[in-house]
Design a protein around this motif. Structure first.
Motif, short mmCIF file in Angstrom:
data_model
loop_
_atom_site.label_atom_id
_atom_site.label_comp_id
_atom_site.label_asym_id
_atom_site.label_seq_id
_atom_site.Cartn_x
_atom_site.Cartn_y
_atom_site.Cartn_z
N VAL A 247 0.85 -0.94 -0.53
CA VAL A 247 -0.11 0.17 0.31
C VAL A 247 0.55 1.29 -0.26
O VAL A 247 1.52 1.89 1.39
CB VAL A 247 -0.31 0.64 1.57
CG1 VAL A 247 -1.71 1.45 1.20
CG2 VAL A 247 -1.88 -1.61 1.38
N ASN A 248 1.00 2.45 -1.29
CA ASN A 248 2.05 2.61 -1.24
C ASN A 248 1.87 3.99 -2.31
O ASN A 248 1.55 2.69 -3.54
CB ASN A 248 3.18 2.54 -1.79
CG ASN A 248 4.55 3.45 -1.86
OD1 ASN A 248 4.34 4.54 -2.15
ND2 ASN A 248 5.43 3.39 -0.88
N ASP A 249 1.05 5.12 -2.41
CA ASP A 249 0.53 6.12 -3.18
C ASP A 249 1.24 6.13 -4.16
O ASP A 249 1.05 6.58 -5.46
CB ASP A 249 -0.07 7.51 -2.50
CG ASP A 249 -1.43 7.11 -1.62
OD1 ASP A 249 -1.97 5.89 -1.37
OD2 ASP A 249 -1.98 7.96 -2.50
N THR A 276 -3.21 -0.69 -2.85
CA THR A 276 -2.73 0.83 -2.71
C THR A 276 -4.35 0.83 -3.05
O THR A 276 -5.53 2.55 -2.59
CB THR A 276 -2.02 1.43 -3.48
OG1 THR A 276 -0.88 1.17 -3.42
CG2 THR A 276 -2.35 2.96 -2.79
#
Length: 476
Positions: A247-249, A276
């Motif tokens: 989960v990483n923009d 994400t």
């Protein structure tokens, strides 16, 4: 008479539970695929084939298995001839739930007790078709009213206008229809040009140029505002299995830009982007007090040949045996860390996952609402008597059956609402037999109250608390 008063009810307690406590409960069908336009227009069907066979891939699969040519299933043969071929199939469906559903629906809507086969087909087709086309009591809205349907939640794309929901809910319709937010097309980034085209259309509907992950989130949030104004309180997602990525923009932004430029997306990129995005969506649902539905475990469009001819949703899907547990833990736990896990219903298509899901939901109950995380009813291939009983038994053994939010149709047919009756009879029979055996107390009012809760009260308080959606829709 096949569909008699105590159909599926094996003893007096089961009969009393059904007739005194379940049968008169209203219906909230909180997940289906009915057409909002057909409801708003109060469509009248020209014949039983239109009302019964259009889009019903359960029946289509059975007809193919019985050796019926495709031209009588999805082809251009007449409505009469298609129905005759379905009638020829029905006697061959013994022990398939289609046999029960077929005769239950003929009885409940048309008061027909005759078995449907090649001998009775023409008379049944003519009489029912005349009723459907000539009697205003058999329009879409009145078919739902006849079954006591109070609320229907359709399945809708973020780009949908929701005009038909508004038209219906501002009319004098006895049944309210609310949209269900289904953003799968924004999630399936691996679809190449179809995904790129969809993102353009999504941006246009939200009046946002989607050229970054932040812009995508803004567009989705804006469309959620639109859905909320039309009474939406439920979302839905369909996955073979949830993604197991980071989960990483920043990573998601890079992947989105590569996809929009027409570049190939790797499996790792796909997992990171999807993880994400659904994390963002879960937080939005929590903020809005929406219910998140997760339908897990289907492999779609298995026959490439038939998909190329007929397209999607034509009866060539099956259950997956893909692992589910680790991805569910990651997704739920990440949201739960900051108390941002929304009310959630998990539907598993593979019955081998019943006990995994039954134990998983207990990990994330937090006391904020009864049954916050739900094990959904038997879905698709499991929405039959055995599948329902397996789900009810797993939930009973591992959680609290008393807090279960109950059944839905997941159907494209306006004649499908007796599936709620089928579920209610199955539930009452299961409980009634255990009352006779002394496994449950022989207290009809106590057990009956639980039956009423499962049939109606629980889902009403879980998703439609204070009729929030009804109030909002009337202000649009």
């Amino acid at each position: 008479m096949f569909i008699h008063e105590d159909f599926l009810l094996e003893n007096e307690n089961a009969s009393r539970l059904y007739h005194e406590f379940a049968s008169n409960q209203p219906i909230i069908d909180f997940h289906c695929h009915l057409s909002p336009k057909d409801i708003a227009d109060n469509r009248k069907f020209n014949n039983l084939t239109e009302a019964w066979l259009e889009g019903d891939h359960y029946k289509w699969r059975a007809m193919r298995t019985a050796g019926i040519e495709e031209k009588y299933i999805t082809g251009n043969e007449s409505a009469n001839d298609k129905f005759i071929k379905w009638a020829e199939t029905v006697p061959q469906t013994l022990r398939n739930p289609l046999f029960h559903w077929t005769h239950l629906e003929l009885k409940r809507y048309f008061d027909i007790d005759t078995f449907l086969d090649q001998n009775s087909a023409q008379d049944i087709y003519q009489s029912t078709s005349e009723t459907l086309s000539n009697n205003p009591e058999f329009s879409t809205r009145n078919l739902m009213k006849k079954m006591g349907v109070k609320i229907v939640c359709t399945t809708d794309d973020p780009i949908d206008s929701l005009t038909y929901h508004r038209i219906n809910n501002l009319s004098n319709s006895d049944t309210k229809i609310f949209p269900t937010w289904r953003p799968d097309r924004a999630i399936y980034i691996e679809k190449g040009k179809d995904f790129v085209d969809y993102i353009y259309r999504l941006g246009k509907s939200a009046e946002i140029n989607i050229n970054s992950f932040d812009a995508l989130k803004e567009a989705l949030s804006k469309r959620m505002d639109h859905f909320e104004l039309h009474g939406c309180v439920i979302s839905d997602h369909g996955f073979k299995s949830l993604p197991l990525g980071k989960v990483n923009d920043i990573l998601a932004d890079k992947v989105l830009k590569r996809a929009l430029n027409g570049n190939t997306i790797s499996d790792t990129d796909l997992a990171n982007y999807q993880s994400t995005l659904i994390d963002f969506l879960g937080k939005e649902y929590s903020k809005r007090d929406w219910v998140m539905q997760l339908h897990l475990g289907v492999i779609r469009n298995n026959s490439k040949r038939q998909f190329n001819i007929l397209g999607a949703d034509t009866g060539f899907d099956s259950m997956s045996d893909a692992p589910q547990a680790d991805a569910i833990v990651q997704f739920f736990s990440h949201l739960d860390e900051n108390d941002e896990l929304p009310k959630t219903i998990v539907y598993n298509l593979n019955p081998a996952d019943n006990y995994m899901v039954g134990t998983m939901i207990g990990n994330f109950q937090d006391g904020s609402i009864a049954g916050k995380i739900q094990m959904g009813s038997g879905w698709w291939f499991l929405d039959q008597k055995e599948g329902m009983e397996m789900q009810l038994n797993a939930l009973s053994n591992l959680g609290l059956l008393s807090k279960f939010v109950g059944m839905l149709t997941d159907s494209r047919s306006f004649l499908s609402f007796p599936r709620h009756e089928y579920f209610r009879r199955t539930l009452c029979n299961l409980l009634g037999k255990e009352m006779d055996l002394g496994i449950l107390p022989n207290d009809i009012n106590w057990i009956g109250k639980m039956v009423q809760d499962i049939c109606y009260n629980n889902i009403k308080s879980y998703a439609f608390k204070n009729e929030k959606a009804t109030i909002i829709s009337q202000l649009v």
